[in-house]
Design an enzyme around this catalytic site. Structure first.
Site, PDB file in Angstrom:
ATOM      1  N   TYR A  21      -0.685   4.537  17.509  1.00 15.28           N
ATOM      2  CA  TYR A  21      -0.292   5.552  16.755  1.00 15.28           C
ATOM      3  C   TYR A  21      -1.060   6.201  15.553  1.00 15.28           C
ATOM      4  O   TYR A  21      -1.256   5.416  14.637  1.00 15.28           O
ATOM      5  CB  TYR A  21       1.708   5.683  16.371  1.00 15.28           C
ATOM      6  CG  TYR A  21       2.436   6.456  17.626  1.00 15.28           C
ATOM      7  CD1 TYR A  21       2.014   7.873  17.722  1.00 15.28           C
ATOM      8  CD2 TYR A  21       3.165   5.795  18.215  1.00 15.28           C
ATOM      9  CE1 TYR A  21       2.743   8.534  18.594  1.00 15.28           C
ATOM     10  CE2 TYR A  21       4.009   6.454  19.338  1.00 15.28           C
ATOM     11  CZ  TYR A  21       3.739   8.061  19.415  1.00 15.28           C
ATOM     12  OH  TYR A  21       4.314   8.330  20.078  1.00 15.28           O
ATOM     13  N   GLU A  66      -0.419   9.494  13.602  1.00 14.22           N
ATOM     14  CA  GLU A  66      -0.080  10.900  13.271  1.00 14.22           C
ATOM     15  C   GLU A  66      -0.569  11.312  11.932  1.00 14.22           C
ATOM     16  O   GLU A  66      -0.675  10.264  11.105  1.00 14.22           O
ATOM     17  CB  GLU A  66       1.616  11.206  13.361  1.00 14.22           C
ATOM     18  CG  GLU A  66       2.065  11.087  14.653  1.00 14.22           C
ATOM     19  CD  GLU A  66       3.660  11.050  14.736  1.00 14.22           C
ATOM     20  OE1 GLU A  66       4.406  11.442  13.707  1.00 14.22           O
ATOM     21  OE2 GLU A  66       4.203  11.095  15.832  1.00 14.22           O
ATOM     22  N   ASP A 120     -11.409  31.457  23.723  1.00 16.77           N
ATOM     23  CA  ASP A 120     -11.064  30.212  24.405  1.00 16.77           C
ATOM     24  C   ASP A 120     -12.218  29.947  25.513  1.00 16.77           C
ATOM     25  O   ASP A 120     -12.500  30.586  26.655  1.00 16.77           O
ATOM     26  CB  ASP A 120      -9.974  30.696  25.544  1.00 16.77           C
ATOM     27  CG  ASP A 120      -9.296  29.504  26.492  1.00 16.77           C
ATOM     28  OD1 ASP A 120     -10.423  28.739  26.519  1.00 16.77           O
ATOM     29  OD2 ASP A 120      -8.374  29.667  26.968  1.00 16.77           O
ATOM     30  N   THR A 126     -10.925  23.130  26.495  1.00 19.07           N
ATOM     31  CA  THR A 126     -10.592  21.941  26.995  1.00 19.07           C
ATOM     32  C   THR A 126     -11.997  21.191  26.857  1.00 19.07           C
ATOM     33  O   THR A 126     -13.149  21.548  26.807  1.00 19.07           O
ATOM     34  CB  THR A 126     -10.529  21.947  28.519  1.00 19.07           C
ATOM     35  OG1 THR A 126     -11.199  22.727  29.168  1.00 19.07           O
ATOM     36  CG2 THR A 126      -8.851  22.579  28.595  1.00 19.07           C
ATOM     37  N   LYS A 168     -14.046  20.163  31.533  1.00 19.36           N
ATOM     38  CA  LYS A 168     -14.563  21.239  32.493  1.00 19.36           C
ATOM     39  C   LYS A 168     -16.083  20.959  32.427  1.00 19.36           C
ATOM     40  O   LYS A 168     -16.431  20.024  32.529  1.00 19.36           O
ATOM     41  CB  LYS A 168     -14.098  22.373  32.332  1.00 19.36           C
ATOM     42  CG  LYS A 168     -12.310  22.702  32.344  1.00 19.36           C
ATOM     43  CD  LYS A 168     -12.220  24.163  32.221  1.00 19.36           C
ATOM     44  CE  LYS A 168     -10.664  24.171  32.860  1.00 19.36           C
ATOM     45  NZ  LYS A 168      -9.821  24.139  31.592  1.00 19.36           N
ATOM     46  N   ARG A 183      -9.831  14.531  29.816  1.00 17.53           N
ATOM     47  CA  ARG A 183      -8.926  15.410  29.776  1.00 17.53           C
ATOM     48  C   ARG A 183      -8.335  15.749  28.495  1.00 17.53           C
ATOM     49  O   ARG A 183      -7.782  14.871  27.846  1.00 17.53           O
ATOM     50  CB  ARG A 183      -7.780  15.385  30.820  1.00 17.53           C
ATOM     51  CG  ARG A 183      -8.034  15.330  32.199  1.00 17.53           C
ATOM     52  CD  ARG A 183      -6.924  15.692  33.009  1.00 17.53           C
ATOM     53  NE  ARG A 183      -6.462  16.820  33.553  1.00 17.53           N
ATOM     54  CZ  ARG A 183      -7.168  17.786  34.028  1.00 17.53           C
ATOM     55  NH1 ARG A 183      -8.115  17.107  34.983  1.00 17.53           N
ATOM     56  NH2 ARG A 183      -6.934  19.055  34.108  1.00 17.53           N
TER      57      ARG A 183
HETATM   58  N1  DSN Z   1      -6.429  25.260  35.264  1.00 16.20           N
HETATM   59  C1  DSN Z   1      -7.629  25.661  34.581  1.00 16.20           C
HETATM   60  C2  DSN Z   1      -8.660  26.233  35.929  1.00 16.20           C
HETATM   61  O1  DSN Z   1      -8.516  25.741  36.910  1.00 16.20           O
HETATM   62  O2  DSN Z   1      -9.333  27.290  35.257  1.00 16.20           O
HETATM   63  C3  DSN Z   1      -7.267  26.460  33.629  1.00 16.20           C
HETATM   64  O3  DSN Z   1      -6.697  25.827  32.510  1.00 16.20           O
END
Ligand code: DSN
Length: 414
Positions: free
Chosen positions: A51, A53, A197, A223, A226, A232
């Protein structure tokens, strides 16, 4: 997984099967990828036991001798890779990162503006079923009905009329370059915070094949799993003046302890993303997508906006006499995994829309290139003609598996 196989063979077996699925199929979901073996290794370490924080040097638990170093490396690597003044690497994923931005800059009931979900935006950009659409007053911009490009005039007009507190730019199903400069001008004019984003395109931005929003946006969320190809997780890049507000919104505003195993894996992924090899990967993602788009066009598929500038292709399959969901299901049986998706101005419902959404990051991570894109376009075309023919779909799945065997999947042992 030798321990897991002994203690929990059921889970181990399912993980093995998922690994084989990822190995043997062509994965076209544009938000998915193959994290490297190093990213996977560090994600499964003892860092999950700790932990912490707070932030480096200012924690609410003792024993941070090594965690602080890990988080500091992740932050510094994020800043260096994207040229950002400040970074927060603690958001659990993209949705919490976006929520932190709203929490930092808006009050319930304030007006926010984002791209409509059914025009390629994200739930957290103010869609009704999301907390962001019910706690705030969402105003949605959309695409030009002729070109299917973002209607920047609409963005300007709506912003002038509604004076949003926050303007969100960014998309999950938009195949074209986004002009962040226009958004920055509009946000400045109406006194809004501009949040980009960039979750889908973070790897392309890191690799220099998509204009970066970092110089012009107040904050940039993403994120990390991707096209950036990390674990993740989520991340917020920002101007220095916003660091305090964002950090406070992430912790203690929204989250408790950061996921240190993920923070370390983000650091590893950011180091990978700073290499020349990653730049080539990013360039190849776009080249593959353009080549695949051209081949699909030749086969008679109708591509939203006519093609792509990035990693993603949105296809309206209705001119072929089919709809998105059954086509996606048939493709899956043929070893080609994508998701069904609405297309702009879709007359069909999201649960059975007119389109499918595909992307090239995962294929590119395996080293696939133009010849494989051509094979893929051909298989996709064949599937249109044999959607209910199980034997034909199984034959294609076999051919796909054979192709995949020649392109080792990162992070998956043979
Ligand atoms: N779920 C994602 C996507 O597939 O584009 C977006 O957060």
């Amino acid at each position: 997984m030798e321990n897991l196989r002994k203690t929990d063979p059921e889970i181990a077996d399912l993980v093995d099967k998922e690994a084989r699925r990822q190995r043997d199929k062509i994965r076209l979901i544009p938000s998915e990828n193959y994290a490297s073996a190093s990213v996977l290794e560090v994600s499964g370490t003892v860092l999950t036991n700790k932990y912490s924080e707070g932030y480096a040097g200012k924690r609410y638990y003792e024993g941070q001798q090594f965690i602080d170093g890990i988080e500091t490396l992740a932050v510094e690597r994020a800043k260096a890779l994207f040229g950002a003044e400040a970074a927060n690497v603690q958001p659990y994923s993209g949705s919490p990162a976006n929520l932190a931005v709203y929490f930092a800059f808006a009050k319930p009931g304030d007006t926010i503006m984002g791209l409509a979900l059914d025009h390629g935006g994200h739930l957290t950009h103010g869609w009704g079923v999301s907390i962001t659409g019910s706690f705030f007053n969402p105003v949605r911009y959309g695409l030009n009905p002729e070109t299917h490009l973002i209607d920047y005039d609409m963005v300007r007009d709506l912003a002038r009329k509604n004076r949003p507190r926050i303007i969100m730019a960014g998309a999950t199903a938009y195949p074209r370059i986004i002009d962040f400069n226009v958004f920055a001008e509009v946000a400045k004019e109406v006194g809004a915070i501009l949040c980009v984003d960039m979750a889908h395109i973070a790897g392309l931005v890191a690799g220099g094949v998509h204009p970066s929003p970092v110089p012009v946006a107040d904050v940039v969320t993403t994120t990390t799993h991707k096209s950036l190809r990390g674990p993740r997780g989520g991340m917020i890049l920002m101007k220095k003046e916003h660091r305090k507000a964002i950090n406070k919104a992430v912790f203690p505003g929204l989250q408790g302890g950061p996921h240190n195993h993920t923070t370390a894996a983000i650091a590893v992924a950011l180091k990978e993303a700073a290499t020349d090899e990653f730049k080539i990967y990013a360039r190849n993602i776009v080249e593959n997508a353009k080549h695949l788009a051209a081949k699909l066009n030749e086969k008679g598929f109708r591509l939203v906006s006519g093609g792509t500038d990035n990693h993603l292709i949105l296809i309206d399959v209705t001119p072929r006499g089919i709809t998105g969901k059954p086509f996606a299901q048939a493709l899956d049986k043929a070893g080609i995994v994508c998701n069904y998706n609405t297309v702009p101005f879709d007359s069909r419902p999201p649960a059975d829309p007119s389109g499918i959404r595909i992307g090239t990051p995962a294929m590119t991570s395996r080293g696939m290139g133009k010849p494989e894109m051509e094979k893929l376009a051909d298989w996709m075309n064949q599937v249109v003609g044999c959607m209910n023919d199980e034997a034909a779909l199984a034959r294609i799945a076999g051919e796909v598996k054979e192709l995949c065997a020649g392109f080792p999947a990162p992070g998956i042992s043979a």
